[in-house]
Scaffold this motif. Structure first.
Motif, mmCIF file in Angstrom:
data_model
loop_
_atom_site.group_PDB
_atom_site.id
_atom_site.type_symbol
_atom_site.label_atom_id
_atom_site.label_comp_id
_atom_site.label_asym_id
_atom_site.label_seq_id
_atom_site.Cartn_x
_atom_site.Cartn_y
_atom_site.Cartn_z
ATOM 1 N N THR A 145 -9.146 -22.115 -19.856
ATOM 2 C CA THR A 145 -9.392 -20.673 -19.940
ATOM 3 C C THR A 145 -8.754 -20.073 -21.184
ATOM 4 O O THR A 145 -9.235 -19.061 -21.703
ATOM 5 N N ASP A 146 -7.683 -20.701 -21.694
ATOM 6 C CA ASP A 146 -7.027 -20.190 -22.906
ATOM 7 C C ASP A 146 -7.953 -20.301 -24.112
ATOM 8 O O ASP A 146 -7.956 -19.429 -24.991
ATOM 9 N N GLU A 154 -9.247 -15.049 -18.129
ATOM 10 C CA GLU A 154 -8.007 -14.906 -17.380
ATOM 11 C C GLU A 154 -7.958 -15.932 -16.252
ATOM 12 O O GLU A 154 -8.990 -16.312 -15.691
ATOM 13 N N SER A 155 -6.755 -16.354 -15.934
ATOM 14 C CA SER A 155 -6.584 -17.258 -14.800
ATOM 15 C C SER A 155 -6.762 -16.449 -13.513
ATOM 16 O O SER A 155 -6.143 -15.403 -13.332
ATOM 17 N N ARG A 156 -7.641 -16.944 -12.634
ATOM 18 C CA ARG A 156 -7.925 -16.211 -11.399
ATOM 19 C C ARG A 156 -8.632 -17.149 -10.421
ATOM 20 O O ARG A 156 -8.940 -18.298 -10.754
ATOM 21 N N THR A 179 -1.164 -22.419 -16.586
ATOM 22 C CA THR A 179 -1.363 -21.111 -15.981
ATOM 23 C C THR A 179 -2.500 -21.205 -14.977
ATOM 24 O O THR A 179 -3.495 -21.893 -15.209
ATOM 25 N N GLY A 180 -2.358 -20.528 -13.851
ATOM 26 C CA GLY A 180 -3.380 -20.549 -12.814
ATOM 27 C C GLY A 180 -3.256 -21.694 -11.837
ATOM 28 O O GLY A 180 -4.100 -21.840 -10.944
#
Length: 368
Positions: free
Chosen positions: A311-312, A317-319, A339-340
């Motif tokens: 996602t980066d 966004e991480s979700r 992240t995430g």
């Protein structure tokens, strides 16, 4: 090795991505690409796949670039490969053989090497042209040649014997893997397998989740051998997470057959985590290719959560995303940035809790 790539556009809408992927495969095999010849055809030519005019153009280009090998981005029939090699006076490697070569380069475990060797023998057995005489020297030729037996017949018989031997060894390895899997099932451990297109980031995610040191690199088929680790997930308890071989479009059927024992980690899993490269423009096509292989190996009906990685790089966004029942069906994360990951743990925990409740419900159903 200096390689000339012959790329054939048969009118497919995703031809460009297919061609770019083949260049990555070539570089992954260690080739130095010195030129590319593009041919457009409605249908393959029976003799050369490409037209005779393009063949002559390719011969001149190979001489100008001092190419040492011809890489063909489509599967070739034995006759087509033989005809092209006679025209170029160079070795011609098609898409299937190139993928097999990369697998041979990357296989590390004993089982992985056996699987690759089996796939190579099955593929090359259709292309016998007195190229297997070295096997006679390795195994000793005395007593192996029958009365009036031709070199080609003897080569076929030796390859058949080698294939049977490899299958027996792989069967033993599969039985050992099955025994290990049964012990995990008896312990009530949730089994989770990572699947996905090659270079989607499965090994990086595996390392991030388990703190393992599995090899991960930005290249196609960085890892081939299935690795399994135990880890604790809050709400799910002790689980096993397996990192499996990546898939690719037009994956050779010989490889699917040879790697069936390894891929069974996916077919026997309680939950699949389908890792997707969120930054890839071809992610939808890649998802379709992975789902196609899951159908081939009998894993299409196993519960699956889509994990959109990188996602980066995709600017996302991480979700997590949920379906109409409130169940997490998609997780967006970055394994590289870590992240995430909590969202993924929540998804696994929710699945484990739902599975446990379903099991209790079935146990409480009394027969009439």
């Amino acid at each position: 090795m200096r390689a000339l790539i012959i790329s054939v556009d048969l009118g497919s809408p995703d031809y460009l991505s297919h061609a770019e992927e083949f260049v990555l495969l070539a570089k992954g095999a260690g080739a130095v690409v010195v030129g590319t010849l593009t041919a457009r055809r409605q249908r393959p030519d029976a003799a050369y796949f490409i037209g005779s005019g393009k063949v002559q153009e390719g011969v001149l280009l190979a001489q100008e670039t001092e190419a040492e090998v011809i890489l063909f981005d489509q599967p070739l029939s034995p006759a087509q490969q033989r005809n092209l090699e006679r025209q170029f006076n160079l070795r011609v490697v098609d898409r299937v053989a190139l993928i097999l070569d990369i697998f041979a380069l990357r296989a590390k475990s004993h089982e992985g090497k056996l699987q690759v060797e089996l796939a190579q023998l099955q593929h090359l057995s259709t292309r016998l042209t007195r190229m297997w005489s070295h096997l006679e020297r390795q195994r000793g030729g005395i007593g192996m040649r029958g009365p009036g037996e031709s070199q080609l017949e003897m080569d076929r018989r030796m390859i058949g014997a080698k294939v049977r031997l490899l299958r027996e060894r792989l069967d033993r390895a599969q039985r050992q893997r099955t025994t290990q899997r049964r012990s995990r099932v008896r312990g009530g451990t949730l089994s989770v397998s990572l699947v996905g297109y090659t270079n989607a980031g499965k090994s990086t995610l595996f390392n991030a989740m388990t703190r393992a040191g599995a090899y991960a690199a930005d290249q196609l088929f960085a890892t081939l051998d299935t690795t399994t680790r135990r880890l604790w997930v809050e709400g799910a308890g002790q689980i096993t997470l397996s990192d499996t071989v990546g898939f690719i479009r037009d994956l050779p059927t010989t490889l699917i057959a040879a790697f069936r024992a390894t891929l069974e980690e996916a077919t026997q899993a309680d939950l699949l985590l389908h890792v997707v490269d969120a930054a890839s423009p071809q992610r939808d096509e890649q998802i379709a290719e992975v789902n196609k292989v899951l159908v081939d190996i009998g894993a299409a009906d196993i519960p699956c959560i889509y994990v959109y990685n990188k996602t980066d790089l995709a600017g996302l966004e991480s979700r997590v995303e949920r379906d109409e029942h409130g169940t997490i069906c998609r997780v967006f994360l970055s394994a590289q940035k870590r992240t995430g990951l909590d969202g993924l743990r929540d998804a696994i925990s929710q699945f484990a809790l739902t599975s446990e409740n379903n099991a209790i419900s079935h146990e409480n159903i009394q027969p009439e």
